[in-house]
Design an enzyme around this catalytic site. Structure first.
Site, PDB file in Angstrom:
ATOM      1  N   ARG A  62      56.681  42.030  54.274  1.00  0.00           N
ATOM      2  CA  ARG A  62      57.769  41.180  54.755  1.00  0.00           C
ATOM      3  C   ARG A  62      59.056  41.509  54.015  1.00  0.00           C
ATOM      4  O   ARG A  62      60.104  40.975  54.308  1.00  0.00           O
ATOM      5  CB  ARG A  62      57.400  39.714  54.632  1.00  0.00           C
ATOM      6  N   HIS A 262      30.017  43.181  43.148  1.00  0.00           N
ATOM      7  CA  HIS A 262      29.617  44.513  42.675  1.00  0.00           C
ATOM      8  C   HIS A 262      28.219  44.538  42.042  1.00  0.00           C
ATOM      9  O   HIS A 262      27.410  45.405  42.324  1.00  0.00           O
ATOM     10  CB  HIS A 262      30.597  45.007  41.612  1.00  0.00           C
TER      11      HIS A 262
HETATM   12  C1  BG6 Z   1      37.582  44.583  40.689  1.00  0.00           C
HETATM   13  C2  BG6 Z   1      37.820  43.301  39.946  1.00  0.00           C
HETATM   14  O1  BG6 Z   1      36.836  44.350  41.850  1.00  0.00           O
HETATM   15  O2  BG6 Z   1      36.890  45.491  39.842  1.00  0.00           O
HETATM   16  C3  BG6 Z   1      38.586  43.552  38.663  1.00  0.00           C
HETATM   17  O3  BG6 Z   1      38.543  42.394  40.769  1.00  0.00           O
HETATM   18  C4  BG6 Z   1      37.879  44.598  37.833  1.00  0.00           C
HETATM   19  O4  BG6 Z   1      38.734  42.355  37.916  1.00  0.00           O
HETATM   20  C5  BG6 Z   1      37.594  45.831  38.658  1.00  0.00           C
HETATM   21  O5  BG6 Z   1      38.718  44.929  36.738  1.00  0.00           O
HETATM   22  C6  BG6 Z   1      36.752  46.822  37.876  1.00  0.00           C
HETATM   23  O6  BG6 Z   1      36.630  47.998  38.615  1.00  0.00           O
HETATM   24  P1  BG6 Z   1      36.317  49.377  37.911  1.00  0.00           P
HETATM   25  O7  BG6 Z   1      36.145  50.344  39.033  1.00  0.00           O
HETATM   26  O8  BG6 Z   1      37.481  49.689  37.023  1.00  0.00           O
HETATM   27  O9  BG6 Z   1      35.068  49.182  37.101  1.00  0.00           O
END
Ligand code: BG6
Length: 493
Positions: A62, A262
């Site tokens: 926006r 995750h």
């Molecule tokens: C994200 C989270 O999904 O994953 C973050 O929202 C986190 O808080 C991140 O820091 C970590 O990802 P990676 O790939 O750096 O382990």
């Protein structure tokens, strides 16, 4: 598993996916995720000609931001080996990018967006796959999905077979009920095969390799069950704190941010049965079955089976002296299937800790081994030292029969010397969405089963702050996490 260091990966450019042209519409192109992950991934894909040459990025915002201003302001080449941008690569991504100014909360504006996409397709002379990437706060997903649907942006151009796909970032909902509502609302406008729920951990090469490793090295499969495994530990510790993402984090917390998404996905990949076939549907079927077998911690057992902490200084940072948001969470789960019942699954994650480390440890029972000689463990190292390690016990050289645990390890860095031979997670997400491969995305059923598993803990923690432990920054987290492992008869590795 001797690592000879001789294996070589093919250079990425020799393994180009054959993709059709696409229009990638990014909602929230000026936001944090887009700057940190999406635009660098797109730069890399354009630089290496991984996408079809006619691919167009439509950056929805926006604000009055030109494509040049946006790109100037983004560290496009953070993922490159030397951090240096290739001017030709930058030029390619610049040529593909057009900004589109609109208020995404106004349903009346979506007709213009549709016209814009038709104009792009007309110019290219083809129907294109359309990707709507929602890189925006989850609270606004639902109305935007509705506006897209109501304005026919869930279809594709009339004479073609190209597909419209929706890409959404986690968190998918805030709890079980809101996730269900979001999934229902989305499914009113998009079919499940059009919805790509991103979990960037699934797109990490090392997570994909867990699956490949398990089912291509059948010597381990007979051991992956309650008869032989004493515990499974999943750790995702981060050195970073919340990095100023106050609004997002205050609503989210560690349990929702990493465990619900995750880490439960990783758990499913480690513990699921072998899929009948190695295709997306069968893999999702196996994961869904596993996640549905997770027994939610009963409400009165939450305090014994879950630990939460908050790093010192967090309340000042979020300017709320009473915030109970956890920046550390650990939980013990049981998967009640015949295969896994009774094996404690311990999952922990935290911010502002003393190390960046994501890994999975499968600890094997030592009942038949001489006591005190260490433990067989299979470790999937997801980051930063990507690899797989098998901990064995061997005799120390010498006249005595002394034993010693030794790691046998496979390291990606040593074995695959082309560091850029494997795409990073967001490159993989984008390519798979363009080609319509849903294997590495989460299904609605997986998401719901994951919320169901942690729902009693969410509810308990929301009630009051009992057990919320403060821990110093750059530490290993709250001390009560040690007790959680001890009660499960193990120690954290
Ligand atoms: C994200 C989270 O999904 O994953 C973050 O929202 C986190 O808080 C991140 O820091 C970590 O990802 P990676 O790939 O750096 O382990």
């Amino acid at each position: 598993m001797t690592d000879t260091g001789e294996a070589r990966s093919e250079p990425a450019k020799d393994r180009k996916p054959a993709l059709e042209p696409a229009v990638i519409v990014i909602f929230g192109i000026t936001g944090d995720l887009s700057r940190r992950s999406l635009l660098p991934a797109l730069y890399h894909l354009f630089k290496d000609d991984m996408l079809h040459a006619d691919t167009v990025i439509v950056g929805v915002t926006r604000r009055d931001v030109s494509a040049d201003d946006l790109l100037k302001d983004v560290e496009l080449c953070v993922n490159e080996q030397d951090g240096v941008c290739d001017p030709a690569g930058v030029q390619k991504v610049r040529a593909a990018l057009r900004m589109f100014k609109m208020d995404i909360t106004d349903g009346g504006e979506y007709g213009r967006l549709k016209d814009e996409i038709y104009t792009i397709e007309e110019k290219a002379g083809v129907c294109m796959n359309r990707l709507y990437y929602l890189s925006i706060p989850p609270q606004v997903y639902a109305p935007i999905v509705r506006f897209l649907g109501e304005n026919g942006l869930n279809g594709s151009c009339n004479h073609g077979t190209a597909m419209s796909r929706l890409l959404v970032e986690k968190p998918f909902g805030f709890d079980l009920d809101s996730a269900r509502e979001l999934i229902d609302e989305t499914s009113t406008h998009y079919r499940e095969d059009q919805i790509f729920r991103i979990d960037h951990y699934l797109a990490k090469e090392t997570v994909q390799n867990i699956l490949a490793f398990r089912f291509n090295n059948p010597i381990f499969e007979p051991l992956m069950n309650a008869k032989h495994v004493s515990a499974i530990q999943i750790t995702a510790s981060e050195e970073l704190d919340i990095e100023g993402r106050v609004a997002f984090y205050e609503k989210t917390g560690a349990l929702r941010d990493l465990i619900q998404s995750h880490l439960l996905q990783i758990m499913a990949v480690v513990m699921m049965d072998k899929p009948a076939e190695m295709n997306s549907d069968a893999i999702h079927g196996a994961k869904e079955r596993l996640l549905k077998e997770v027994e939610p911690v009963s409400a009165d057992a939450v305090d014994d089976n879950a630990v939460r902490g908050q790093y010192e200084g967090y309340r000042d940072e979020v300017k709320d002296g009473r915030s109970t948001t956890e920046t550390y969470a650990a939980i013990r789960l049981n998967v009640g299937s015949d295969r896994w019942d009774g094996v404690p699954v311990l999952i922990r994650t935290g911010k502002a800790l003393d190390a960046k480390r994501t890994d999975v440890n499968v600890l094997f029972k030592q009942e038949d081994a001489a006591a005190g000689n260490g433990q067989n463990a299979l470790t999937f190292k997801i980051s930063p030292d990507e690899g797989i390690e098998l901990n064995l016990v061997v005799k120390k050289p010498g006249f005595e029969a002394d034993m010693q645990p030794v790691p046998m390890d496979f390291s990606y860095q040593r074995s695959f010397t082309d560091a850029h031979g494997h795409p990073n997670a967001y490159e993989r997400v984008l390519v798979d969405a363009v080609r319509g491969d849903k294997t590495l995305f989460a299904t609605g059923d997986e998401v719901l089963a994951s919320w169901r598993a942690i729902q009693p803990v969410l509810e308990r923690w929301q009630r009051d702050d009992t057990g919320l432990e403060t821990y110093p920054k750059v530490s290993s987290g709250p001390e009560s996490a040690t007790g959680l492992a001890e009660r499960a008869g193990t120690v954290w590795l």
